[in-house]
Design a protein around this motif. Structure first.
Motif, PDB file in Angstrom:
ATOM      1  N   VAL A   1      24.391  41.887 103.124  1.00 19.52           N
ATOM      2  CA  VAL A   1      23.614  41.562 102.058  1.00 19.52           C
ATOM      3  C   VAL A   1      22.218  42.013 102.236  1.00 19.52           C
ATOM      4  N   LEU A   2      21.603  42.523 103.298  1.00 21.51           N
ATOM      5  CA  LEU A   2      20.388  42.841 103.360  1.00 21.51           C
ATOM      6  C   LEU A   2      20.352  44.491 103.536  1.00 21.51           C
ATOM      7  N   THR A   3      21.565  44.631 104.552  1.00 21.40           N
ATOM      8  CA  THR A   3      21.297  46.182 104.764  1.00 21.40           C
ATOM      9  C   THR A   3      21.827  46.989 103.677  1.00 21.40           C
ATOM     10  N   VAL A   4      22.954  46.608 102.914  1.00 17.89           N
ATOM     11  CA  VAL A   4      23.537  47.478 101.845  1.00 17.89           C
ATOM     12  C   VAL A   4      22.482  47.943 100.922  1.00 17.89           C
ATOM     13  N   PRO A   5      21.866  47.089 100.267  1.00 20.16           N
ATOM     14  CA  PRO A   5      20.716  47.681  99.363  1.00 20.16           C
ATOM     15  C   PRO A   5      19.748  48.410  99.966  1.00 20.16           C
ATOM     16  N   LEU A   6      19.427  48.086 101.121  1.00 15.44           N
ATOM     17  CA  LEU A   6      18.146  48.774 102.141  1.00 15.44           C
ATOM     18  C   LEU A   6      18.759  50.199 102.316  1.00 15.44           C
ATOM     19  N   SER A   7      19.981  50.281 102.697  1.00 20.85           N
ATOM     20  CA  SER A   7      20.621  51.650 103.092  1.00 20.85           C
ATOM     21  C   SER A   7      20.682  52.542 101.725  1.00 20.85           C
ATOM     22  N   LEU A   8      20.914  51.909 100.413  1.00 18.97           N
ATOM     23  CA  LEU A   8      21.067  52.414  99.435  1.00 18.97           C
ATOM     24  C   LEU A   8      19.623  52.824  98.638  1.00 18.97           C
ATOM     25  N   GLY A   9      18.404  52.642  99.303  1.00 18.44           N
ATOM     26  CA  GLY A   9      17.162  52.901  98.633  1.00 18.44           C
ATOM     27  C   GLY A   9      16.546  51.746  97.975  1.00 18.44           C
ATOM     28  N   GLN A  10      17.479  50.619  97.791  1.00 18.59           N
ATOM     29  CA  GLN A  10      16.787  49.531  96.700  1.00 18.59           C
ATOM     30  C   GLN A  10      16.076  48.642  97.496  1.00 18.59           C
ATOM     31  N   ASN A  11      14.686  49.186  97.725  1.00 17.98           N
ATOM     32  CA  ASN A  11      13.894  48.455  98.614  1.00 17.98           C
ATOM     33  C   ASN A  11      13.497  46.996  97.759  1.00 17.98           C
ATOM     34  N   GLY A  12      13.292  46.915  96.459  1.00 15.11           N
ATOM     35  CA  GLY A  12      12.839  45.538  95.852  1.00 15.11           C
ATOM     36  C   GLY A  12      14.011  44.919  95.952  1.00 15.11           C
ATOM     37  N   LEU A  13      15.153  45.300  95.876  1.00 13.86           N
ATOM     38  CA  LEU A  13      16.376  44.411  95.826  1.00 13.86           C
ATOM     39  C   LEU A  13      16.515  43.715  97.230  1.00 13.86           C
ATOM     40  N   ALA A  14      16.222  44.368  98.384  1.00 14.27           N
ATOM     41  CA  ALA A  14      16.209  44.241  99.734  1.00 14.27           C
ATOM     42  C   ALA A  14      15.142  43.230  99.894  1.00 14.27           C
ATOM     43  N   MET A  15      14.031  43.324  99.249  1.00 11.15           N
ATOM     44  CA  MET A  15      12.964  42.339  99.483  1.00 11.15           C
ATOM     45  C   MET A  15      13.516  41.074  99.086  1.00 11.15           C
ATOM     46  N   LEU A  16      14.077  41.061  97.721  1.00 15.75           N
ATOM     47  CA  LEU A  16      14.673  39.791  97.268  1.00 15.75           C
ATOM     48  C   LEU A  16      15.612  39.101  98.016  1.00 15.75           C
ATOM     49  N   SER A  17      16.647  40.004  98.337  1.00 15.65           N
ATOM     50  CA  SER A  17      17.565  39.494  99.475  1.00 15.65           C
ATOM     51  C   SER A  17      17.119  38.752 100.628  1.00 15.65           C
ATOM     52  N   PHE A  18      16.082  39.406 101.131  1.00 16.14           N
ATOM     53  CA  PHE A  18      15.536  38.998 102.262  1.00 16.14           C
ATOM     54  C   PHE A  18      14.836  37.287 102.034  1.00 16.14           C
ATOM     55  N   LEU A  19      14.021  37.500 101.030  1.00 14.55           N
ATOM     56  CA  LEU A  19      13.443  36.074 100.347  1.00 14.55           C
ATOM     57  C   LEU A  19      14.538  35.091 100.319  1.00 14.55           C
ATOM     58  N   GLY A  20      15.607  35.426  99.699  1.00 14.07           N
ATOM     59  CA  GLY A  20      16.854  34.648  99.664  1.00 14.07           C
ATOM     60  C   GLY A  20      17.255  34.063 100.753  1.00 14.07           C
ATOM     61  N   GLY A  21      17.628  35.010 101.813  1.00  9.90           N
ATOM     62  CA  GLY A  21      17.925  34.614 103.213  1.00  9.90           C
ATOM     63  C   GLY A  21      16.874  33.690 103.493  1.00  9.90           C
ATOM     64  N   PHE A  22      15.628  34.035 103.707  1.00  5.14           N
ATOM     65  CA  PHE A  22      14.287  33.219 104.008  1.00  5.14           C
ATOM     66  C   PHE A  22      14.564  31.869 103.649  1.00  5.14           C
ATOM     67  N   SER A  23      14.591  31.927 102.369  1.00  6.37           N
ATOM     68  CA  SER A  23      14.835  30.403 101.689  1.00  6.37           C
ATOM     69  C   SER A  23      15.871  29.652 102.230  1.00  6.37           C
ATOM     70  N   SER A  24      17.040  30.277 102.092  1.00  2.54           N
ATOM     71  CA  SER A  24      18.262  29.362 102.584  1.00  2.54           C
ATOM     72  C   SER A  24      18.082  28.779 103.906  1.00  2.54           C
ATOM     73  N   ALA A  25      17.436  29.543 104.878  1.00  5.53           N
ATOM     74  CA  ALA A  25      17.174  29.117 106.354  1.00  5.53           C
ATOM     75  C   ALA A  25      16.269  28.009 106.272  1.00  5.53           C
ATOM     76  N   THR A  26      15.007  28.207 105.685  1.00  2.00           N
ATOM     77  CA  THR A  26      13.983  27.150 105.764  1.00  2.00           C
ATOM     78  C   THR A  26      14.054  25.859 105.112  1.00  2.00           C
ATOM     79  N   SER A  27      14.968  26.101 103.709  1.00  2.00           N
ATOM     80  CA  SER A  27      15.159  24.921 103.173  1.00  2.00           C
ATOM     81  C   SER A  27      15.956  23.981 103.848  1.00  2.00           C
ATOM     82  N   MET A  28      17.054  24.557 104.453  1.00  4.35           N
ATOM     83  CA  MET A  28      17.908  23.856 105.418  1.00  4.35           C
ATOM     84  C   MET A  28      17.151  23.330 106.423  1.00  4.35           C
ATOM     85  N   VAL A  29      16.452  23.943 107.195  1.00  4.61           N
ATOM     86  CA  VAL A  29      15.735  23.569 108.367  1.00  4.61           C
ATOM     87  C   VAL A  29      14.783  22.497 107.983  1.00  4.61           C
TER      88      VAL A  29
END
Lengths: 90, 896
Positions: free
Chosen positions: B312-340
């Motif tokens: 989810v993170l590496t595919v956009p990143l490897s295709l040069g979509q930095n903004g999307l990767a950042m959003l994806s990172f925040l999504g993952g971050f959100s998932s983890a933090t809210s659960m914890v």
């Protein structure tokens, strides 16, 4: 306040409500049956089914269940909200 | 490539935004403007903490490894939510009516508030959740490491540092917003709102990546389908056992996970929110998993050989979509933090309530008498618990070395918490479930889970060696952790779920059937199982309108609809509101209570209003006051009843009297006409014969004959007048009786003697049993003799037998003497029996004796005066009369 034919209408509505609750109870059982169906599919020689076909089936059933559940929950919820209007329940 | 510093700044900004959202929500709630904070949408979004980093990152990895099987993790919760009418609705109602604070509290409360069960569930939850928290830390650090490059200021080869920083940050957030205050209803508006925001972020992020993959990388939906068919996961190796048991497992975990219970039941603000969530949350899950397969397929194409858990993170990143990767990172971050965050709050509540507080209270000699102190201690113990839980997670992460695929840890955790399911469902649907059964089930299930799944997952450790996993403990073959009872060849997870659930449920059922519950257990059992009957007006259904509505419904029952509606409308108008629902201010409550007290009494009114407004607590004093008032009301009503009975009796008496008067009036008329007739007949003949005598000369014989007729008629007239006078005197009560001592035999003897002198052509045989007649009497013997004479004369006159006879029988009946006069004639016809005692009631007109029909009437009056009675005795051989006399002194009675 209340006219004479309304009680009859309410009676019928109460009856509908109960059948809707029955439907709401039955829906997950239907869901289980539909989600178990892929186990019955004929497989190819290697014992595998097609992912694409399964993907389409599972998500179609899923969406269908959501639509029915949405309709049911809307109907189950509606009368109570209606009763909060200007006419109080007695 | 995004620089690591930018990533950190964005991440910090995002966290700051979350802090602000949580802070604003708390402030709003404090001001009482809950509004949208309690909307069903927020509730639905808060449920999304089910979707953790395991979902966000791990689902794609799962799909790469096992194809469509990943979807089972979402199908279980979908079934639970669309079946909300079964379980979720009931749990929410119970949670609200019993003020449940956690799943351990629910189990403990259901089984007689047993803290032992609370401790078991808490331990189970901590052990089951710790790996899961570690999993979140691991996914966050992994995602950080993706962005880490040479420019990183920290040494990111050591992931532990990142994990530690993340864990510390989460601890601070959770403590700040999870333990701000000790809320009675355990709701955390700030946290829930922040979670809702995170839910939106992760959904948007995953959808964005999905859309990019389908329409950016691949050529749309059709192209994706062909790519799927061409990929490594084109064939679906459907393992039936795993498919079914994973759906079951995810459904069970959805109900039993402490964090899910927290948001679903404890944080629930309104039962009706569940209705929306019943379809909206399945929709959320569907959207979350819709693009998993496409991302997996494209990831396999673009980055073969890389860790699929991070596609989810590496595919956009490897295709040069930095903004999307950042959003994806925040999504993952959100998932983890809210659960914890939520898991930490839920676990800390459980640990603090079921382990720390009982120990603390026991260690103090003073007990919990000082309340302010305790609140402080509870908050402190929760804060420490939060830190402890996160520390445990961090340690687990640290020592497990971040090993294993994410999905495997997730499933182990699921299977652990699912052990609560039998005790939970049994508790809310079966009144027979007992504490011992629940404890046995939990312990069995927990042990089997730990033995077959949890401990082997560590690999070759001191807890369980590889040899033990392979050959069983001490070489006992049938105890092999992966093949209990010799059933080998099952998937480890299926095997563990099967055996733990079977043994758990079995022990639970058997234990419940064999044991006997304590009173409190039975009480709580009834309250839980029949929660919908016990809580029609669930307190705080949705503050404000619903409360006012409940109050209005109640008031209508007591005051009547019109008056109640007018009262509410007036109150609403007084507050400047339209309609029937005023705010339930203390003033209004007081007014209402007073109004209701007018109808049902103060104590009842207070208790009833208190039930709706102030929670479900009714004090013993209230109940006693209600009982007192009820007793008073009952007494009053019984008095009323007595009075009304008396009135109806009086009315009946009056009616009788009126009837009697009417009858008397008729009688009087009849009497007058009768007496005129009786007087006129002799008078007519006297006048006629005296006129003949006056008219002139006649023979001596004729003169004698006429004079005799006149004389006889005069005697008859005199007798009639005598009788009338006698009757009148008797009826008016002016008669003076000469009471003296006498003997019945003497009276009878006198009566028989006086009648025998009468000249008549008929002889009447009188049969007597003289021996029975010697009874002493206190009576007026002359009057009594008059009665007897009358009866004997009647028999002499009217007995129509060829050889007339009269039997006089004396008998004793208790305190009375009966004298029966029975002749052998044809008797008196039934239809006439009731009128013979009336005046002028001659049955036939063959009154040679010239009786006026007053004899029996006089007899009745005399007997009445003497304190006795005279009745016709039916069913004898002829006419029969019974004279009843009191044996005792009748003077007193007659004088009354």
């Amino acid at each position: 306040m209340r006219t004479k034919h309304q009680p009859v209408y309410l009676e019928r509505r109460t009856y509908r409500q109960r059948r809707l609750r029955d439907a709401a109870r039955l829906l997950p059982i239907l869901g289980v049956l539909l989600f178990i169906v892929p186990l019955l599919w004929t497989r190819d020689a290697t014992g595998a089914a097609s992912t694409g076909y399964g993907f389409a089936y599972i998500f179609a059933v899923w969406a269908g269940l959501i639509v029915v559940a949405g309709w049911l929950s809307h109907r189950l919820d509606a009368p109570e909200e209606g009763a909060q209007g200007s006419e109080p329940r007695s | 490539m995004i620089s690591f510093n930018v990533l950190v700044v964005v991440c910090l900004l995002y966290v700051a935004m979350l802090f602000l959202v949580a802070f604003a929500a708390e402030k709003r709630a404090e001001r009482g403007e809950v509004g949208w904070l309690r909307s069903p949408l927020i509730y639905t979004l808060s449920l999304s903490i089910y979707c953790t980093a395991w979902t966000f990152y791990g689902a794609v990895g799962y799909a790469v490894r096992s194809g469509l099987e990943f979807v089972t993790i979402y199908l279980g919760p979908t079934l639970v939510m669309i079946g909300w009418w079964w379980v979720v609705r009931k749990l929410v109602r119970i949670g609200r009516s019993q003020r449940i604070t956690s799943i351990a509290d629910l189990i403990s409360s259901r089984y007689g508030k047993s803290n032992f069960l609370g401790v078991i569930v808490t331990l189970l939850a901590v052990i089951g959740t710790t790996p899961y928290i570690a999993l979140q830390l691991q996914s966050v650090t992994l995602s950080f490491s993706v962005f880490a490059d040479e420019s990183a200021p920290w040494d990111f080869s050591n992931l532990n540092n990142t994990a530690l920083v993340v864990a510390a940050g989460l601890t601070i957030f959770t403590i700040l917003f999870g333990t701000r205050k000790l809320d009675a209803n355990e709701r955390h508006h700030g946290v829930v709102t922040a979670i809702a925001v995170e839910a939106v972020v992760k959904l948007v992020a995953l959808l964005a990546v999905g859309v990019f993959v389908v329409w950016g990388v691949a050529g749309g939906a059709g192209d994706i389908m062909t790519r799927i068919e061409a990929s490594d996961i084109a064939t679906w190796n459907l393992a039936g056992g795993r498919w079914a048991s994973l759906i079951f497992l995810s459904a069970a975990a959805f109900i039993c996970l402490p964090r899910m219970f927290q948001v679903m039941v404890v944080e629930n603000a309104d039962e009706r929110h569940v209705a929306l969530a019943s379809w909206a949350f399945p929709l959320y899950l569907l959207l979350m998993s819709l693009f998993v397969i496409p991302i997996a397929v494209v990831g396999l194409d673009v980055l073969p050989g890389e860790n699929p858990d991070l596609y989810v993170l590496t595919v956009p990143l490897s295709l040069g979509q930095n903004g999307l990767a950042m959003l994806s990172f925040l999504g993952g971050f959100s998932s983890a933090t809210s659960m914890v965050i939520v898991a930490a709050i839920a676990l800390s509540t459980m640990v603090s309530n079921h382990i720390v507080m009982p120990i603390w209270l026991n260690s103090r000699t003073g007990g919990a008498s000082m309340s302010g102190d305790v609140r402080h201690v509870v908050l402190l113990s929760r804060r420490i618990s939060i830190a402890g839980v996160l520390l445990l997670g961090y340690l687990y992460f640290r020592f497990s070395g971040g090993s294993g695929a994410l999905a495997a840890i997730g499933l182990i955790s699921f299977a652990g918490v699912a052990q609560v399911l039998p005790a939970l469902l049994g508790g809310i649907f079966w009144r027979g479930a007992t504490r011992i059964g629940a404890a046995l089930g939990l312990i069995f299930g927990f042990t089997v889970w730990a033995y077959t799944l949890f401990l082997p997952s560590f690999g070759d450790t001191f807890l369980m060696s590889a040899a033990m996993v392979e050959h069983g403990p001490f070489g006992i073959d049938w105890l092999r952790p992966r093949a209990l009872f010799g059933i080998a060849g099952l998937d480890p997870v299926v095997h563990a779920v099967f055996w733990s659930m079977v043994l758990n449920t079995g022990a639970f059922l058997l234990g419940s059937l064999m044991s006997f519950p304590q009173p409190l257990e039975r009480l709580q059992g009834a309250q839980f199982v029949n929660v919908f009957e016990h809580s029609h007006n669930a307190p705080g259904w949705s503050q404000g309108a619903a409360e006012a509505e409940d109050l209005l419904i109640m008031s209508q029952r007591i005051l009547g609809p019109e008056q109640a509606q007018a009262l509410f409308q007036r109150a609403a108008a007084g507050q400047g509101k339209q309609g029937y629902y005023p705010d339930t201010t203390p003033d209004f409550i007081e007014t209402l209570e007073r109004e209701l007290a007018g109808s049902v009494g103060a104590a009842t009114s207070h208790a009833m209003v208190g039930q709706i407004v102030g929670g479900s607590f009714v004090s013993v004093e209230d109940l006693m006051a209600v009982a007192d008032e009820t007793a008073q009301i009952m007494e009053y009503s019984s008095q009323l009843e007595a009075k009304s009975e008396e009135l109806s009796r009086t009315a009946g008496q009056l009616r009788d009297a009126n009837e009697k008067l009417t009858a008397l009036s008729v009688q009087k008329d009849a009497f007058l006409s009768q007496i005129s007739h009786e007087l006129r007949t002799p008078m007519t003949s006297i006048r006629a014969f005296s006129e003949i005598l006056m008219d002139g000369p006649m023979s001596k014989d004729e003169q004698d004959r006429f004079s005799r007729i006149i004389h006889d008629e005069t005697i008859r007239l005199t007798r009639l007048l005598d009788d009338l006078l006698d009757l009148s005197v008797l009826e008016n009560g002016q008669v003076s009786l000469n009471w003296d001592d006498s003997n019945l035999h003497d009276v009878l003897e006198r009566s028989v003697a006086s009648t025998s002198t009468m000249e008549t052509d008929r002889t009447l045989v009188i049969i007597r049993d003289v021996a029975q007649e010697y009874l002493p009497l206190v009576t007026d013997s002359d009057r009594l003799a008059q009665v007897f004479i009358n009866l004997i004369v009647n028999a002499r006159k009217y007995c129509d037998a060829a050889e007339p006879s009269l039997t006089i029988a004396v008998g004793r009946r208790g305190a009375a003497v009966t004298v029966d006069f029975v002749d052998n004639g044809s008797g008196i016809p039934r239809s006439s029996q009731s009128v013979i005692f009336e005046k002028f009631s001659r049955l036939t007109d063959k009154s040679q004796a010239g009786g006026a029909g007053l004899g029996l009437a006089i007899c009745r009056e005399i007997m009445d005066k003497l304190g006795g009675s005279i009745t016709y005795l039916p069913g004898q051989s002829g006419a029969a009369f019974r004279v009843t006399l009191p044996l005792v002194d009748a003077r007193a009675r007659a004088a009354e």
